[in-house]
Design a protein around this motif. Sequence first.
Motif, PDB file in Angstrom:
ATOM      1  N   ALA A 142       0.867  -1.182   0.000  1.00  0.00           N
ATOM      2  CA  ALA A 142       0.000   0.000   0.000  1.00  0.00           C
ATOM      3  C   ALA A 142       0.905   1.233   0.000  1.00  0.00           C
ATOM      4  O   ALA A 142       1.615   1.479   0.968  1.00  0.00           O
ATOM      5  CB  ALA A 142      -0.907  -0.003   1.210  1.00  0.00           C
ATOM      6  N   LEU A 143       0.895   1.974  -1.089  1.00  0.00           N
ATOM      7  CA  LEU A 143       1.802   3.114  -1.222  1.00  0.00           C
ATOM      8  C   LEU A 143       1.236   4.383  -0.594  1.00  0.00           C
ATOM      9  O   LEU A 143       1.939   5.096   0.119  1.00  0.00           O
ATOM     10  CB  LEU A 143       2.122   3.340  -2.697  1.00  0.00           C
ATOM     11  N   SER A 144      -0.026   4.689  -0.875  1.00  0.00           N
ATOM     12  CA  SER A 144      -0.660   5.866  -0.273  1.00  0.00           C
ATOM     13  C   SER A 144      -2.171   5.752  -0.396  1.00  0.00           C
ATOM     14  O   SER A 144      -2.683   4.926  -1.146  1.00  0.00           O
ATOM     15  CB  SER A 144      -0.176   7.154  -0.940  1.00  0.00           C
ATOM     16  N   PHE A 145      -2.861   6.595   0.346  1.00  0.00           N
ATOM     17  CA  PHE A 145      -4.322   6.593   0.350  1.00  0.00           C
ATOM     18  C   PHE A 145      -4.858   7.893  -0.219  1.00  0.00           C
ATOM     19  O   PHE A 145      -4.242   8.944  -0.064  1.00  0.00           O
ATOM     20  CB  PHE A 145      -4.859   6.388   1.770  1.00  0.00           C
ATOM     21  N   PHE A 183      -9.869  11.421   2.041  1.00  0.00           N
ATOM     22  CA  PHE A 183     -11.070  10.864   2.676  1.00  0.00           C
ATOM     23  C   PHE A 183     -11.119   9.337   2.608  1.00  0.00           C
ATOM     24  O   PHE A 183     -12.180   8.743   2.745  1.00  0.00           O
ATOM     25  CB  PHE A 183     -12.348  11.440   2.065  1.00  0.00           C
ATOM     26  N   ASN A 184      -9.979   8.681   2.379  1.00  0.00           N
ATOM     27  CA  ASN A 184      -9.887   7.211   2.336  1.00  0.00           C
ATOM     28  C   ASN A 184     -10.889   6.577   1.372  1.00  0.00           C
ATOM     29  O   ASN A 184     -11.540   5.584   1.694  1.00  0.00           O
ATOM     30  CB  ASN A 184     -10.032   6.611   3.728  1.00  0.00           C
ATOM     31  N   THR A 185     -11.003   7.114   0.182  1.00  0.00           N
ATOM     32  CA  THR A 185     -11.906   6.546  -0.824  1.00  0.00           C
ATOM     33  C   THR A 185     -11.192   5.566  -1.733  1.00  0.00           C
ATOM     34  O   THR A 185     -11.836   4.853  -2.492  1.00  0.00           O
ATOM     35  CB  THR A 185     -12.528   7.653  -1.679  1.00  0.00           C
ATOM     36  N   GLY A 186      -9.877   5.514  -1.667  1.00  0.00           N
ATOM     37  CA  GLY A 186      -9.111   4.611  -2.516  1.00  0.00           C
ATOM     38  C   GLY A 186      -7.699   4.466  -1.998  1.00  0.00           C
ATOM     39  O   GLY A 186      -7.285   5.136  -1.054  1.00  0.00           O
ATOM     40  N   VAL A 187      -6.956   3.567  -2.646  1.00  0.00           N
ATOM     41  CA  VAL A 187      -5.584   3.301  -2.216  1.00  0.00           C
ATOM     42  C   VAL A 187      -4.709   3.071  -3.446  1.00  0.00           C
ATOM     43  O   VAL A 187      -5.162   2.466  -4.418  1.00  0.00           O
ATOM     44  CB  VAL A 187      -5.535   2.084  -1.250  1.00  0.00           C
TER      45      VAL A 187
END
Length: 73
Positions: free
Chosen positions: A40-43, A46-50
Amino acid sequence: MSVFDLKAGQSGRITKINVQGAAAQRLNALGFVCGARVCALSFCLFNTGVLVGVGATRVALRKKIAALVEVEE
């Protein structure tokens, strides 16, 4: 644990992919297979994707799809 549960910079090995249809074929073509190492590199905001790295491929996954890819640390 799913890909979406990983912290930024954390990695794991794919154990199960619970995606069906065309999305499963697309993920398979991009290198999302059981046993592959995923990071997981970044989000997104609003944490809708990764943003996920698998081998030399970087892919942005929506939360709904990322939650269906199970990993173990």
